[in-house]
Design a protein around this motif. Sequence first.
Motif, PDB file in Angstrom:
ATOM      1  N   LEU A  56      25.473  44.884  49.760  1.00 52.52           N
ATOM      2  CA  LEU A  56      26.363  44.558  51.210  1.00 52.52           C
ATOM      3  C   LEU A  56      26.188  44.625  53.065  1.00 52.52           C
ATOM      4  CD1 LEU A  56      30.216  45.168  50.650  1.00 52.52           C
ATOM      5  CD2 LEU A  56      29.319  42.786  50.373  1.00 52.52           C
ATOM      6  N   GLU A  57      25.583  45.913  52.881  1.00 60.96           N
ATOM      7  CA  GLU A  57      25.361  46.360  54.030  1.00 60.96           C
ATOM      8  C   GLU A  57      23.727  45.412  54.661  1.00 60.96           C
ATOM      9  OE1 GLU A  57      22.433  49.673  55.283  1.00 60.96           O
ATOM     10  OE2 GLU A  57      25.010  50.385  55.997  1.00 60.96           O
ATOM     11  N   GLN A  58      22.573  44.675  53.882  1.00 61.86           N
ATOM     12  CA  GLN A  58      21.982  44.183  54.221  1.00 61.86           C
ATOM     13  C   GLN A  58      22.305  42.606  54.882  1.00 61.86           C
ATOM     14  OE1 GLN A  58      19.679  44.581  50.603  1.00 61.86           O
ATOM     15  NE2 GLN A  58      19.034  46.365  50.644  1.00 61.86           N
ATOM     16  N   HIS A  59      23.689  42.191  53.990  1.00 61.61           N
ATOM     17  CA  HIS A  59      24.100  41.054  54.934  1.00 61.61           C
ATOM     18  C   HIS A  59      24.351  41.224  55.582  1.00 61.61           C
ATOM     19  CE1 HIS A  59      22.113  39.726  50.644  1.00 61.61           C
ATOM     20  NE2 HIS A  59      22.273  38.742  50.502  1.00 61.61           N
ATOM     21  N   LEU A  60      24.856  41.959  56.650  1.00 63.09           N
ATOM     22  CA  LEU A  60      25.684  42.051  57.268  1.00 63.09           C
ATOM     23  C   LEU A  60      24.778  41.167  58.441  1.00 63.09           C
ATOM     24  CD1 LEU A  60      27.094  45.902  58.198  1.00 63.09           C
ATOM     25  CD2 LEU A  60      28.041  44.258  56.948  1.00 63.09           C
ATOM     26  N   ASP A  61      25.959  39.916  59.325  1.00 68.46           N
ATOM     27  CA  ASP A  61      25.388  39.068  60.036  1.00 68.46           C
ATOM     28  C   ASP A  61      26.706  38.749  60.586  1.00 68.46           C
ATOM     29  OD1 ASP A  61      25.106  36.838  61.500  1.00 68.46           O
ATOM     30  OD2 ASP A  61      23.351  36.255  60.220  1.00 68.46           O
ATOM     31  N   PRO A  62      26.781  38.650  61.988  1.00 67.00           N
ATOM     32  CA  PRO A  62      28.293  38.532  63.197  1.00 67.00           C
ATOM     33  C   PRO A  62      28.469  37.118  62.460  1.00 67.00           C
ATOM     34  CG  PRO A  62      26.015  38.958  64.487  1.00 67.00           C
ATOM     35  CD  PRO A  62      25.785  39.252  62.586  1.00 67.00           C
ATOM     36  N   ASN A  63      27.748  35.770  62.305  1.00 68.39           N
ATOM     37  CA  ASN A  63      27.527  34.783  62.518  1.00 68.39           C
ATOM     38  C   ASN A  63      28.072  34.031  60.312  1.00 68.39           C
ATOM     39  OD1 ASN A  63      27.927  33.760  64.997  1.00 68.39           O
ATOM     40  ND2 ASN A  63      25.853  34.820  65.156  1.00 68.39           N
ATOM     41  N   LYS A  64      28.440  34.949  59.750  1.00 68.11           N
ATOM     42  CA  LYS A  64      27.700  34.717  58.504  1.00 68.11           C
ATOM     43  C   LYS A  64      28.622  35.282  57.720  1.00 68.11           C
ATOM     44  CE  LYS A  64      24.003  35.745  56.045  1.00 68.11           C
ATOM     45  NZ  LYS A  64      22.970  36.165  55.646  1.00 68.11           N
ATOM     46  N   ALA A  65      29.300  34.777  56.435  1.00 66.47           N
ATOM     47  CA  ALA A  65      29.811  35.393  55.553  1.00 66.47           C
ATOM     48  C   ALA A  65      29.638  35.180  54.229  1.00 66.47           C
ATOM     49  CB  ALA A  65      31.651  34.363  55.639  1.00 66.47           C
ATOM     50  N   THR A  66      29.489  36.160  53.033  1.00 62.87           N
ATOM     51  CA  THR A  66      28.471  35.844  52.189  1.00 62.87           C
ATOM     52  C   THR A  66      29.649  36.061  50.718  1.00 62.87           C
ATOM     53  OG1 THR A  66      26.892  37.092  53.155  1.00 62.87           O
ATOM     54  CG2 THR A  66      26.843  37.302  50.709  1.00 62.87           C
ATOM     55  N   TYR A  67      29.623  35.248  50.247  1.00 66.96           N
ATOM     56  CA  TYR A  67      30.415  36.037  48.668  1.00 66.96           C
ATOM     57  C   TYR A  67      29.090  35.810  47.482  1.00 66.96           C
ATOM     58  CZ  TYR A  67      30.245  30.248  47.948  1.00 66.96           C
ATOM     59  OH  TYR A  67      29.885  29.468  47.247  1.00 66.96           O
ATOM     60  N   PHE A  68      29.763  36.802  46.364  1.00 71.76           N
ATOM     61  CA  PHE A  68      28.959  37.181  45.536  1.00 71.76           C
ATOM     62  C   PHE A  68      29.435  36.925  43.910  1.00 71.76           C
ATOM     63  CE2 PHE A  68      28.848  39.304  48.864  1.00 71.76           C
ATOM     64  CZ  PHE A  68      27.283  40.168  49.027  1.00 71.76           C
ATOM     65  N   GLN A  69      29.147  36.540  43.267  1.00 73.05           N
ATOM     66  CA  GLN A  69      28.867  36.124  42.020  1.00 73.05           C
ATOM     67  C   GLN A  69      29.571  37.518  40.952  1.00 73.05           C
ATOM     68  OE1 GLN A  69      25.333  36.365  39.237  1.00 73.05           O
ATOM     69  NE2 GLN A  69      25.782  33.039  38.984  1.00 73.05           N
ATOM     70  N   VAL A  70      30.315  37.194  40.154  1.00 77.26           N
ATOM     71  CA  VAL A  70      31.138  37.451  38.828  1.00 77.26           C
ATOM     72  C   VAL A  70      30.755  37.253  37.834  1.00 77.26           C
ATOM     73  CG1 VAL A  70      33.177  38.734  39.120  1.00 77.26           C
ATOM     74  CG2 VAL A  70      32.876  38.079  41.085  1.00 77.26           C
ATOM     75  N   GLY A  71      30.505  38.596  37.115  1.00 76.43           N
ATOM     76  CA  GLY A  71      30.573  38.429  35.749  1.00 76.43           C
ATOM     77  C   GLY A  71      32.129  38.905  35.189  1.00 76.43           C
ATOM     78  N   PHE A  72      32.668  38.184  34.309  1.00 76.42           N
ATOM     79  CA  PHE A  72      33.143  38.232  33.840  1.00 76.42           C
ATOM     80  C   PHE A  72      33.310  39.430  32.242  1.00 76.42           C
ATOM     81  CE2 PHE A  72      35.208  35.634  37.054  1.00 76.42           C
ATOM     82  CZ  PHE A  72      37.149  35.443  36.720  1.00 76.42           C
ATOM     83  N   LEU A  73      34.395  40.028  31.755  1.00 76.33           N
ATOM     84  CA  LEU A  73      34.336  40.563  30.540  1.00 76.33           C
ATOM     85  C   LEU A  73      35.702  39.646  29.841  1.00 76.33           C
ATOM     86  CD1 LEU A  73      33.980  44.325  32.259  1.00 76.33           C
ATOM     87  CD2 LEU A  73      32.493  43.007  31.466  1.00 76.33           C
ATOM     88  N   SER A  74      35.257  40.222  28.850  1.00 77.25           N
ATOM     89  CA  SER A  74      36.425  39.609  27.514  1.00 77.25           C
ATOM     90  C   SER A  74      37.360  40.650  27.572  1.00 77.25           C
ATOM     91  CB  SER A  74      35.955  39.454  26.119  1.00 77.25           C
ATOM     92  OG  SER A  74      35.640  41.113  26.116  1.00 77.25           O
ATOM     93  N   GLU A  75      37.948  40.293  26.919  1.00 80.95           N
ATOM     94  CA  GLU A  75      39.918  41.131  26.589  1.00 80.95           C
ATOM     95  C   GLU A  75      39.673  42.443  26.001  1.00 80.95           C
ATOM     96  OE1 GLU A  75      44.369  41.152  25.067  1.00 80.95           O
ATOM     97  OE2 GLU A  75      43.145  40.170  24.899  1.00 80.95           O
ATOM     98  N   GLN A  76      38.485  42.114  25.055  1.00 78.84           N
ATOM     99  CA  GLN A  76      38.362  43.519  23.827  1.00 78.84           C
ATOM    100  C   GLN A  76      37.318  44.919  25.335  1.00 78.84           C
ATOM    101  OE1 GLN A  76      37.708  40.549  23.049  1.00 78.84           O
ATOM    102  NE2 GLN A  76      39.739  40.814  21.798  1.00 78.84           N
ATOM    103  N   GLU A  77      36.250  43.808  25.521  1.00 83.82           N
ATOM    104  CA  GLU A  77      35.160  44.220  26.328  1.00 83.82           C
ATOM    105  C   GLU A  77      35.467  45.523  27.196  1.00 83.82           C
ATOM    106  OE1 GLU A  77      30.723  45.218  26.757  1.00 83.82           O
ATOM    107  OE2 GLU A  77      32.409  44.954  25.283  1.00 83.82           O
ATOM    108  N   THR A  78      36.967  44.680  28.404  1.00 86.82           N
ATOM    109  CA  THR A  78      37.503  45.076  29.543  1.00 86.82           C
ATOM    110  C   THR A  78      38.263  46.890  28.579  1.00 86.82           C
ATOM    111  OG1 THR A  78      38.164  43.123  30.661  1.00 86.82           O
ATOM    112  CG2 THR A  78      39.102  45.584  31.312  1.00 86.82           C
ATOM    113  N   LYS A  79      38.518  46.458  27.941  1.00 86.49           N
ATOM    114  CA  LYS A  79      39.783  47.919  27.352  1.00 86.49           C
ATOM    115  C   LYS A  79      38.472  49.798  26.793  1.00 86.49           C
ATOM    116  CE  LYS A  79      42.941  46.014  24.843  1.00 86.49           C
ATOM    117  NZ  LYS A  79      43.435  44.864  23.547  1.00 86.49           N
ATOM    118  N   LYS A  80      36.569  49.139  27.354  1.00 87.58           N
ATOM    119  CA  LYS A  80      36.354  50.305  27.402  1.00 87.58           C
ATOM    120  C   LYS A  80      36.128  50.610  28.552  1.00 87.58           C
ATOM    121  CE  LYS A  80      33.788  47.399  23.423  1.00 87.58           C
ATOM    122  NZ  LYS A  80      33.036  46.992  22.530  1.00 87.58           N
TER     123      LYS A  80
END
Length: 357
Positions: free
Chosen positions: A105-129
């Motif tokens: 996040l710190e590397q992408h601080l820019d007063p003229n830019k917004a940055t959004y990020f990729q997300v990995g989704f877990l299954s219902e079973q994996e979430t419980k671990k």
Amino acid sequence: MITIVYPYRNREIKRIQRSIDSLAQQSKQNFKVVFIDYGSEEKSAEAAETLLKKYNFASYTYLPVKDQPWNKCKALNYAVKKMDSGYCFVADIDMIFHSQFTAVLEQHLDPNKATYFQVGFLSEQETKKDKTFESYEINFKTNEEATGMTLFPVSYLKEINGFDEFFHFWGAEDTDIHNRLKNDGCQVEYYDEKLLMLHQWHPNYRKRETKTLNKELQLSGIVEINHQHLLHNLKTKATKVNPKGWGNVMVDIELNELQSFPVSTLYNEKKLIDYFLYQQLSNAKNQILAIEIKENPVHATAKYKLKKQLGKKVPQFYSLKEINDQILLHIVSFYHTNPYIYQVKENPSSIIFKIKT
């Protein structure tokens, strides 16, 4: 300093703990957490506040709006409006963060830019671990079309009056704010060089939606309405929104005034509901309207049903679900900036609506 903002309501504590623990393990402690509880029930609120006190980088704020529909935009705007400057990251209670997340996040601080990020989704079973970040098995990854999880320059958010508070319940607010930032001259960049976030599984809003009245506030078709509003803002090249003000929520003194105000009974006859919505409510000024809507006992009688079957003239009635959808749509469209309470009661079923005009 980066402000990480969590909008929250009534989620299990273990889910929160996984997310905040992953921030406690960051290699770069260059942030603070602002946790906005948008009207959780008492038990959930107490548990969340108790948990957050264990982290010296986190603050907890409760907003007294439990009898209003979920509005992520209002929760976020409440926090953004109080920020002096700098950068904020809009988090989600479902996220588990890589230990290098805030360093990136710190590397992408820019007063003229917004940055959004990729997300990995877990299954219902994996979430419980409980695992290390790298050990989780990922069900699928998002692409650039998933527009949440964004790092924003606060100055740009303030310039466009924050998130569009028309968006209630779920859907479209993240894409909308990206569009409006671009219209205002802010760059929006997608980051997928390294997976930095995992999403804990939960059932989505659409699957919880019911065709009958539900104590959990629901409005049929709201996802489609939100999408139409997104398209409207896109077509009109909107930047600023929320013309009646932004980042404001009902306060305790207004809540107490509404709670203590007595209700009058209104039955579900069509002409009575229509008159209330299109005359009494629309013309009320500087007063409190407080009603409890119940089913007219006549509606269920054998005599009424026989007359209706024979084609005789009988009163017309709305179902409570139809009334629910009409009132909530009026609130979303015209009255969401007013102090109000909306409750679905059970046994017997009724709707309580109080509003200060």
